[in-house]
Design an enzyme around this catalytic site. Structure first.
Site, mmCIF file in Angstrom:
data_model
loop_
_atom_site.group_PDB
_atom_site.id
_atom_site.type_symbol
_atom_site.label_atom_id
_atom_site.label_comp_id
_atom_site.label_asym_id
_atom_site.label_seq_id
_atom_site.Cartn_x
_atom_site.Cartn_y
_atom_site.Cartn_z
ATOM 1 N N TYR A 158 0.837 -1.209 0.000
ATOM 2 C CA TYR A 158 0.000 0.000 0.000
ATOM 3 C C TYR A 158 0.873 1.260 0.000
ATOM 4 O O TYR A 158 0.654 2.185 -0.780
ATOM 5 C CB TYR A 158 -0.899 -0.042 1.241
ATOM 6 C CG TYR A 158 -1.851 1.127 1.385
ATOM 7 C CD1 TYR A 158 -2.885 1.319 0.488
ATOM 8 C CD2 TYR A 158 -1.716 2.027 2.445
ATOM 9 C CE1 TYR A 158 -3.775 2.383 0.628
ATOM 10 C CE2 TYR A 158 -2.593 3.089 2.596
ATOM 11 C CZ TYR A 158 -3.622 3.261 1.691
ATOM 12 O OH TYR A 158 -4.494 4.317 1.836
HETATM 13 P P1 NAD Z 1 -13.314 2.502 0.751
HETATM 14 O O1 NAD Z 1 -12.949 1.079 0.598
HETATM 15 O O2 NAD Z 1 -14.539 2.902 1.459
HETATM 16 O O3 NAD Z 1 -13.370 3.236 -0.677
HETATM 17 C C1 NAD Z 1 -12.612 2.849 -1.776
HETATM 18 C C2 NAD Z 1 -13.433 3.140 -3.019
HETATM 19 O O4 NAD Z 1 -12.655 2.771 -4.155
HETATM 20 C C3 NAD Z 1 -14.724 2.313 -3.052
HETATM 21 O O5 NAD Z 1 -15.750 3.098 -3.603
HETATM 22 C C4 NAD Z 1 -14.356 1.184 -3.999
HETATM 23 O O6 NAD Z 1 -15.475 0.640 -4.672
HETATM 24 C C5 NAD Z 1 -13.434 1.932 -4.957
HETATM 25 N N1 NAD Z 1 -12.571 1.015 -5.707
HETATM 26 C C6 NAD Z 1 -11.752 0.045 -5.227
HETATM 27 N N2 NAD Z 1 -11.152 -0.589 -6.245
HETATM 28 C C7 NAD Z 1 -11.605 0.004 -7.393
HETATM 29 C C8 NAD Z 1 -11.366 -0.208 -8.759
HETATM 30 N N3 NAD Z 1 -10.543 -1.186 -9.198
HETATM 31 N N4 NAD Z 1 -11.999 0.575 -9.665
HETATM 32 C C9 NAD Z 1 -12.841 1.545 -9.252
HETATM 33 N N5 NAD Z 1 -13.127 1.786 -7.963
HETATM 34 C C10 NAD Z 1 -12.502 1.020 -7.050
HETATM 35 O O7 NAD Z 1 -12.043 3.178 1.417
HETATM 36 P P2 NAD Z 1 -11.651 4.704 1.685
HETATM 37 O O8 NAD Z 1 -10.928 4.685 2.972
HETATM 38 O O9 NAD Z 1 -12.785 5.625 1.494
HETATM 39 O O10 NAD Z 1 -10.565 4.912 0.539
HETATM 40 C C11 NAD Z 1 -10.617 5.957 -0.421
HETATM 41 C C12 NAD Z 1 -9.198 6.421 -0.712
HETATM 42 O O11 NAD Z 1 -8.681 7.019 0.491
HETATM 43 C C13 NAD Z 1 -8.238 5.318 -1.109
HETATM 44 O O12 NAD Z 1 -7.411 5.773 -2.156
HETATM 45 C C14 NAD Z 1 -7.429 5.106 0.153
HETATM 46 O O13 NAD Z 1 -6.141 4.603 -0.113
HETATM 47 C C15 NAD Z 1 -7.390 6.501 0.711
HETATM 48 N N6 NAD Z 1 -7.065 6.569 2.148
HETATM 49 C C16 NAD Z 1 -7.875 6.014 3.088
HETATM 50 C C17 NAD Z 1 -7.510 6.095 4.437
HETATM 51 C C18 NAD Z 1 -8.356 5.502 5.540
HETATM 52 O O14 NAD Z 1 -7.905 5.444 6.688
HETATM 53 N N7 NAD Z 1 -9.551 5.056 5.285
HETATM 54 C C19 NAD Z 1 -6.316 6.718 4.813
HETATM 55 C C20 NAD Z 1 -5.509 7.274 3.822
HETATM 56 C C21 NAD Z 1 -5.897 7.204 2.493
#
Ligand code: NAD
Length: 293
Positions: A158
Site C-alpha cells: 500500500y
Molecule cells: P473505501 O474502501 O470505502 O473506498 C474505496 C473506493 O474505491 C470504493 O468506492 C471502492 O469501490 C473503490 N474502488 C476500489 N477498487 C476500485 C477499482 N478497481 N476501480 C474503481 N473503484 C474502485 O475506502 P476509503 O478509505 O474511502 O478509501 C478511499 C481512498 O482514500 C483510497 O485511495 C485510500 O487509499 C485513501 N485513504 C484512506 C484512508 C483511511 O484510513 N480510510 C487513509 C488514507 C488514504
C-alpha cells in the site's frame, strides 16, 4: 478557478471518503460525476444526494470503460471544462514482502497508480488540456495517504502505491502547468471507512508458517483499532473541497486524528523510527528467539 464550471468527477464514490466527497460537492451545489462499479451503488447515491449526481460505471483498471465514461461526461458538459477530478478509488493490500504473492503487488499498483493514470489520460482534456473547451482549467486532487511518506511493515504494498502517487502528483503537476491545471494531494491518516473492515479479510493465518505471524497479528489488530478510532470521512471531504476551491491550495494536506504523532514521525531520524516500530511489533531478533520459531 471559474466558478461557473461547478462540476466534479469523484472516483470510488460508493463508500467512505469518495462518498463523503460526493455529499460535500452536491451540498455546495456542484454537479458530481460519481464513478462506481455497480449500477445499484450509483442509484443509491442519486437517491440520497439527488439529481445533481451523475453515476459513471467503471473500474479504474478498465481503460475502455473509462474512455466511454469520458465521452459521456464530455457530452454532458456541452463544451465546458470539468471543474475537478478527485482520484480517490483505491485498495489496501497487506502482507510481508518476503512472502507476498506477486499478483497482490501487481493488483495494488494497477488499482492505486496505473488506475489513476488511466483516469487522468481520459479526463485531462476535459479539465482544460483540450483548449477548445470553455470555462477555465479544472483541478486534480489525488487521494494519497500518510502512507505516502512512511511505510509501515506489512503495509508496504500500500505504501509503495502511495509513495508512487506522490511522484505521480508532483510530475503531473509540472506537466500540466502549460494548461494551468493544478494537481495536489490529500494525505489522510486513519479515517473510519470500510477500507479498514477489509483489513479483517486479510487473514494473518495465511502467514502462519512464517517468522512474521506474531508481528502481523499485532499489526492487524492495531490497524483495526486505528480504523475504528479514525476521523469521519467528511473531514477528508472538507480538505478536498478546500483543495479544489482555494486560490492557492497546499500541495499536500494531512488530515489525521494524530497530528502530533505525524509531526514527530516526520522529524525523528528514520533509524530511530525503525527501532520504535520493531519494538512495538516484535520485529527484533530477541522477539523471534522467544517465539521459538
Ligand atoms: P473505501 O474502501 O470505502 O473506498 C474505496 C473506493 O474505491 C470504493 O468506492 C471502492 O469501490 C473503490 N474502488 C476500489 N477498487 C476500485 C477499482 N478497481 N476501480 C474503481 N473503484 C474502485 O475506502 P476509503 O478509505 O474511502 O478509501 C478511499 C481512498 O482514500 C483510497 O485511495 C485510500 O487509499 C485513501 N485513504 C484512506 C484512508 C483511511 O484510513 N480510510 C487513509 C488514507 C488514504
Amino acid at each position: 478557478m471559474d466558478n461557473q464550471a461547478k462540476s466534479a468527477l469523484v472516483t470510488g464514490a460508493s463508500t467512505g471518503i469518495g462518498r463523503a466527497c460526493v455529499a460535500k460537492f452536491a451540498a455546495e451545489g456542484w454537479r458530481v460525476f460519481a464513478s462506481v462499479r455497480k449500477a445499484s451503488d450509483g442509484e443509491a447515491l442519486k437517491a440520497e444526494f439527488g439529481d445533481s449526481i451523475v453515476p459513471l460505471i467503471f473500474d479504474v483498471t478498465d481503460g475502455p470503460a473509462i474512455a466511454r465514461a469520458a465521452t459521456e461526461v464530455r457530452a454532458a458538459l456541452g463544451g465546458r471544462t470539468l471543474g475537478a477530478l478527485v482520484n480517490n478509488a483505491g485498495i489496501a493490500v497487506a502482507g510481508p514482502l518476503m512472502h507476498l504473492p506477486i499478483e497482490e503487488m501487481e493488483k495494488q499498483m494497477d488499482v492505486n497508480v496505473t488506475g489513476q493514470l488511466r483516469v487522468v489520460q481520459a479526463f485531462a482534456p476535459l479539465l482544460g488540456a483540450d483548449r477548445s473547451l470553455n470555462g477555465g482549467p479544472g483541478r486534480i486532487v489525488n487521494m494519497s495517504s500518510v502512507a505516502g511518506f512512511s511505510a509501515a511493515p506489512f503495509l508496504t504494498p500500500y505504501a509503495c502505491s502511495k509513495f508512487a502517487l506522490e511522484a505521480f502528483t508532483q510530475g503531473l503537476r509540472r506537466e500540466l502547468m502549460p494548461y494551468s491545471i493544478d494537481v495536489v494531494a490529500i494525505n489522510p491518516g486513519p479515517i473510519a471507512t470500510p477500507i479498514w473492515d477489509k483489513a479483517e479479510t486479510v487473514d494473518p493465518e495465511q502467514y502462519a508458517g512464517t517468522d512474521y505471524i506474531n508481528p502481523i497479528r499485532r499489526l492487524v489488530n492495531y490497524m483495526l483499532e486505528r480504523g475504528r478510532t479514525g476521523l469521519p470521512p467528511s473531514a477528508v471531504a472538507e480538505a478536498v473541497w478546500r483543495a479544489v476551491t482555494a486560490s492557492r491550495p497546499a500541495l499536500n494536506t494531512i488530515v489525521t486524528p494524530e497530528p502530533v504523532m505525524q509531526w514527530v514521525l516526520g522529524i525523528l531520524p528514520k533509524r530511530m523510527t525503525d527501532r520504535i516500530i520493531a519494538r512495538r511489533l516484535g520485529l527484533t531478533p530477541e522477539a523471534l528467539e522467544k517465539t521459538g520459531q
